[in-house]
Design a protein around this motif. Sequence first.
Motif, PDB file in Angstrom:
ATOM      1  N   GLY A  34       0.829  -1.196   0.000  1.00 53.43           N
ATOM      2  CA  GLY A  34       0.000   0.000   0.000  1.00 53.43           C
ATOM      3  C   GLY A  34       0.861   1.242   0.000  1.00 53.43           C
ATOM      4  N   TRP A  35       0.339   2.262  -0.641  1.00 53.94           N
ATOM      5  CA  TRP A  35       1.010   3.565  -0.651  1.00 53.94           C
ATOM      6  C   TRP A  35       0.094   4.563   0.058  1.00 53.94           C
ATOM      7  CZ3 TRP A  35       5.927   4.453  -2.158  1.00 53.94           C
ATOM      8  CH2 TRP A  35       6.555   3.486  -2.961  1.00 53.94           C
ATOM      9  N   PHE A  36       0.680   5.323   0.951  1.00 50.26           N
ATOM     10  CA  PHE A  36      -0.057   6.307   1.729  1.00 50.26           C
ATOM     11  C   PHE A  36       0.705   7.631   1.680  1.00 50.26           C
ATOM     12  CE2 PHE A  36      -2.947   3.324   3.742  1.00 50.26           C
ATOM     13  CZ  PHE A  36      -2.276   2.128   3.568  1.00 50.26           C
ATOM     14  N   ARG A  37       0.014   8.701   1.996  1.00 50.64           N
ATOM     15  CA  ARG A  37       0.698   9.999   2.041  1.00 50.64           C
ATOM     16  C   ARG A  37       0.130  10.833   3.169  1.00 50.64           C
ATOM     17  NH1 ARG A  37      -1.527  12.690  -3.625  1.00 50.64           N
ATOM     18  NH2 ARG A  37      -3.673  13.067  -2.945  1.00 50.64           N
ATOM     19  N   GLN A  38       0.960  11.737   3.655  1.00 47.99           N
ATOM     20  CA  GLN A  38       0.533  12.646   4.705  1.00 47.99           C
ATOM     21  C   GLN A  38       1.114  14.017   4.432  1.00 47.99           C
ATOM     22  OE1 GLN A  38       1.363  11.397   8.755  1.00 47.99           O
ATOM     23  NE2 GLN A  38      -0.299  12.677   9.524  1.00 47.99           N
ATOM     24  N   ALA A  39       0.223  14.968   4.254  1.00 51.86           N
ATOM     25  CA  ALA A  39       0.618  16.359   4.041  1.00 51.86           C
ATOM     26  C   ALA A  39       0.643  17.072   5.392  1.00 51.86           C
ATOM     27  CB  ALA A  39      -0.360  17.036   3.093  1.00 51.86           C
ATOM     28  N   PRO A  40       1.391  18.145   5.499  1.00 54.77           N
ATOM     29  CA  PRO A  40       1.460  18.876   6.772  1.00 54.77           C
ATOM     30  C   PRO A  40       0.087  19.301   7.259  1.00 54.77           C
ATOM     31  CG  PRO A  40       3.148  19.649   5.275  1.00 54.77           C
ATOM     32  CD  PRO A  40       2.273  18.722   4.485  1.00 54.77           C
ATOM     33  N   GLY A  41      -0.206  18.990   8.505  1.00 53.19           N
ATOM     34  CA  GLY A  41      -1.477  19.378   9.089  1.00 53.19           C
ATOM     35  C   GLY A  41      -2.656  18.534   8.680  1.00 53.19           C
ATOM     36  N   GLU A  43      -4.393  14.446   7.922  1.00 50.18           N
ATOM     37  CA  GLU A  43      -4.308  13.047   8.294  1.00 50.18           C
ATOM     38  C   GLU A  43      -3.711  12.233   7.144  1.00 50.18           C
ATOM     39  OE1 GLU A  43      -8.118  12.810  11.362  1.00 50.18           O
ATOM     40  OE2 GLU A  43      -8.089  11.612   9.529  1.00 50.18           O
ATOM     41  N   ARG A  44      -3.160  11.099   7.506  1.00 49.65           N
ATOM     42  CA  ARG A  44      -2.609  10.204   6.498  1.00 49.65           C
ATOM     43  C   ARG A  44      -3.749   9.646   5.652  1.00 49.65           C
ATOM     44  NH1 ARG A  44       1.176   5.825   8.945  1.00 49.65           N
ATOM     45  NH2 ARG A  44      -0.805   5.046   9.797  1.00 49.65           N
ATOM     46  N   GLU A  45      -3.544   9.557   4.366  1.00 51.00           N
ATOM     47  CA  GLU A  45      -4.571   9.026   3.480  1.00 51.00           C
ATOM     48  C   GLU A  45      -3.985   7.938   2.586  1.00 51.00           C
ATOM     49  OE1 GLU A  45      -6.092  11.488   0.327  1.00 51.00           O
ATOM     50  OE2 GLU A  45      -4.230  12.627   0.154  1.00 51.00           O
ATOM     51  N   LYS A  46      -4.834   7.010   2.230  1.00 50.16           N
ATOM     52  CA  LYS A  46      -4.437   5.932   1.339  1.00 50.16           C
ATOM     53  C   LYS A  46      -4.419   6.448  -0.081  1.00 50.16           C
ATOM     54  CE  LYS A  46      -6.228   3.151  -1.102  1.00 50.16           C
ATOM     55  NZ  LYS A  46      -6.950   1.948  -0.669  1.00 50.16           N
ATOM     56  N   VAL A  47      -3.357   6.183  -0.812  1.00 54.25           N
ATOM     57  CA  VAL A  47      -3.212   6.600  -2.196  1.00 54.25           C
ATOM     58  C   VAL A  47      -3.555   5.454  -3.144  1.00 54.25           C
ATOM     59  CG1 VAL A  47      -1.584   7.422  -3.929  1.00 54.25           C
ATOM     60  CG2 VAL A  47      -1.453   8.298  -1.577  1.00 54.25           C
ATOM     61  N   SER A  48      -2.956   4.299  -2.884  1.00 53.43           N
ATOM     62  CA  SER A  48      -3.137   3.177  -3.791  1.00 53.43           C
ATOM     63  C   SER A  48      -2.673   1.906  -3.107  1.00 53.43           C
ATOM     64  CB  SER A  48      -2.335   3.409  -5.083  1.00 53.43           C
ATOM     65  OG  SER A  48      -2.515   2.343  -5.988  1.00 53.43           O
ATOM     66  N   CYS A  49      -3.102   0.781  -3.648  1.00 56.72           N
ATOM     67  CA  CYS A  49      -2.599  -0.498  -3.144  1.00 56.72           C
ATOM     68  C   CYS A  49      -2.738  -1.553  -4.217  1.00 56.72           C
ATOM     69  CB  CYS A  49      -3.323  -0.918  -1.859  1.00 56.72           C
ATOM     70  SG  CYS A  49      -5.073  -1.322  -2.051  1.00 56.72           S
ATOM     71  N   ILE A  50      -1.974  -2.615  -4.038  1.00 55.23           N
ATOM     72  CA  ILE A  50      -1.989  -3.735  -4.978  1.00 55.23           C
ATOM     73  C   ILE A  50      -1.585  -4.994  -4.221  1.00 55.23           C
ATOM     74  CG2 ILE A  50       0.423  -3.347  -5.664  1.00 55.23           C
ATOM     75  CD1 ILE A  50      -0.385  -4.178  -8.526  1.00 55.23           C
ATOM     76  N   SER A  51      -2.152  -6.116  -4.599  1.00 61.51           N
ATOM     77  CA  SER A  51      -1.761  -7.374  -3.978  1.00 61.51           C
ATOM     78  C   SER A  51      -1.240  -8.315  -5.050  1.00 61.51           C
ATOM     79  CB  SER A  51      -2.933  -8.013  -3.234  1.00 61.51           C
ATOM     80  OG  SER A  51      -3.912  -8.475  -4.144  1.00 61.51           O
ATOM     81  N   LYS A  86       0.253  17.417  -9.177  1.00 62.80           N
ATOM     82  CA  LYS A  86      -0.356  18.686  -8.806  1.00 62.80           C
ATOM     83  C   LYS A  86       0.231  19.150  -7.464  1.00 62.80           C
ATOM     84  CE  LYS A  86      -4.759  17.087 -10.749  1.00 62.80           C
ATOM     85  NZ  LYS A  86      -6.199  16.834 -10.454  1.00 62.80           N
ATOM     86  N   PRO A  87       0.156  20.432  -7.181  1.00 60.62           N
ATOM     87  CA  PRO A  87       0.660  20.913  -5.887  1.00 60.62           C
ATOM     88  C   PRO A  87       0.016  20.194  -4.703  1.00 60.62           C
ATOM     89  CG  PRO A  87       0.338  22.764  -7.360  1.00 60.62           C
ATOM     90  CD  PRO A  87      -0.208  21.548  -8.068  1.00 60.62           C
ATOM     91  N   GLU A  88      -1.245  19.813  -4.842  1.00 62.05           N
ATOM     92  CA  GLU A  88      -1.920  19.120  -3.745  1.00 62.05           C
ATOM     93  C   GLU A  88      -1.441  17.689  -3.547  1.00 62.05           C
ATOM     94  OE1 GLU A  88      -3.337  20.771  -6.302  1.00 62.05           O
ATOM     95  OE2 GLU A  88      -5.176  19.759  -6.983  1.00 62.05           O
ATOM     96  N   ASP A  89      -0.573  17.209  -4.423  1.00 59.88           N
ATOM     97  CA  ASP A  89       0.045  15.894  -4.215  1.00 59.88           C
ATOM     98  C   ASP A  89       1.257  15.985  -3.277  1.00 59.88           C
ATOM     99  OD1 ASP A  89      -0.547  15.238  -7.680  1.00 59.88           O
ATOM    100  OD2 ASP A  89      -1.683  14.437  -5.978  1.00 59.88           O
ATOM    101  N   THR A  90       1.643  17.194  -2.924  1.00 58.91           N
ATOM    102  CA  THR A  90       2.781  17.384  -2.029  1.00 58.91           C
ATOM    103  C   THR A  90       2.509  16.735  -0.681  1.00 58.91           C
ATOM    104  OG1 THR A  90       3.470  19.450  -3.083  1.00 58.91           O
ATOM    105  CG2 THR A  90       4.153  19.104  -0.803  1.00 58.91           C
ATOM    106  N   ALA A  91       3.401  15.848  -0.267  1.00 59.52           N
ATOM    107  CA  ALA A  91       3.233  15.113   0.989  1.00 59.52           C
ATOM    108  C   ALA A  91       4.451  14.217   1.202  1.00 59.52           C
ATOM    109  CB  ALA A  91       1.972  14.254   0.951  1.00 59.52           C
ATOM    110  N   VAL A  92       4.513  13.639   2.377  1.00 57.34           N
ATOM    111  CA  VAL A  92       5.451  12.538   2.619  1.00 57.34           C
ATOM    112  C   VAL A  92       4.719  11.253   2.238  1.00 57.34           C
ATOM    113  CG1 VAL A  92       6.830  11.277   4.297  1.00 57.34           C
ATOM    114  CG2 VAL A  92       6.623  13.772   4.460  1.00 57.34           C
ATOM    115  N   TYR A  93       5.327  10.486   1.374  1.00 52.52           N
ATOM    116  CA  TYR A  93       4.721   9.251   0.888  1.00 52.52           C
ATOM    117  C   TYR A  93       5.368   8.056   1.596  1.00 52.52           C
ATOM    118  CZ  TYR A  93       2.217  11.629  -2.821  1.00 52.52           C
ATOM    119  OH  TYR A  93       1.349  12.436  -3.510  1.00 52.52           O
ATOM    120  N   TYR A  94       4.516   7.122   2.026  1.00 51.58           N
ATOM    121  CA  TYR A  94       4.958   5.928   2.732  1.00 51.58           C
ATOM    122  C   TYR A  94       4.475   4.693   1.988  1.00 51.58           C
ATOM    123  CZ  TYR A  94       5.453   9.157   6.691  1.00 51.58           C
ATOM    124  OH  TYR A  94       5.800  10.203   7.517  1.00 51.58           O
TER     125      TYR A  94
END
Length: 125
Positions: A34-41, A43-51, A86-94
């Motif tokens: 799974g890929w997740f991201r968290q932007a400043p301020g 909550e962490r959100e799920k971006v994508s996943c694959i099995s 996009k600028p709104e994709d700015t985040a730390v990705y996990y």
Amino acid sequence: VQLQASGGGLVQPGGSLRLSCAASGLTTDYFAIGWFRQAPGKEREKVSCISTSARGAHYADSVKGRFTVSIDYADNTGYLQMNSLKPEDTAVYYCATKLHVEGTCPRSDYEYEYWGQGTQVTVSS
């Protein structure tokens, strides 16, 4: 199990980046990434996943049509290809993994067992 995420950086709007998630110590061929991201301020959100056991992948509505998730089975590395950033994709990705997945990838972050360190993605002109 260890995950090593890489590939983040600074990119202009409309540009592309490819994130990698190298997994080691896996004890099964059936797992999900799974890929997740968290932007400043925010909550962490799920971006994508694959099995590995199910066809298809899952994407958040905000990235559908722009991001593509994949797994290289030769070396158990997950990838997140990000286009039209996009600028709104700015985040730390996990990246994260859950072992022994015999169906579709889990959609919630609490279901994932192992996490990599984050990689910063900044989209700015």
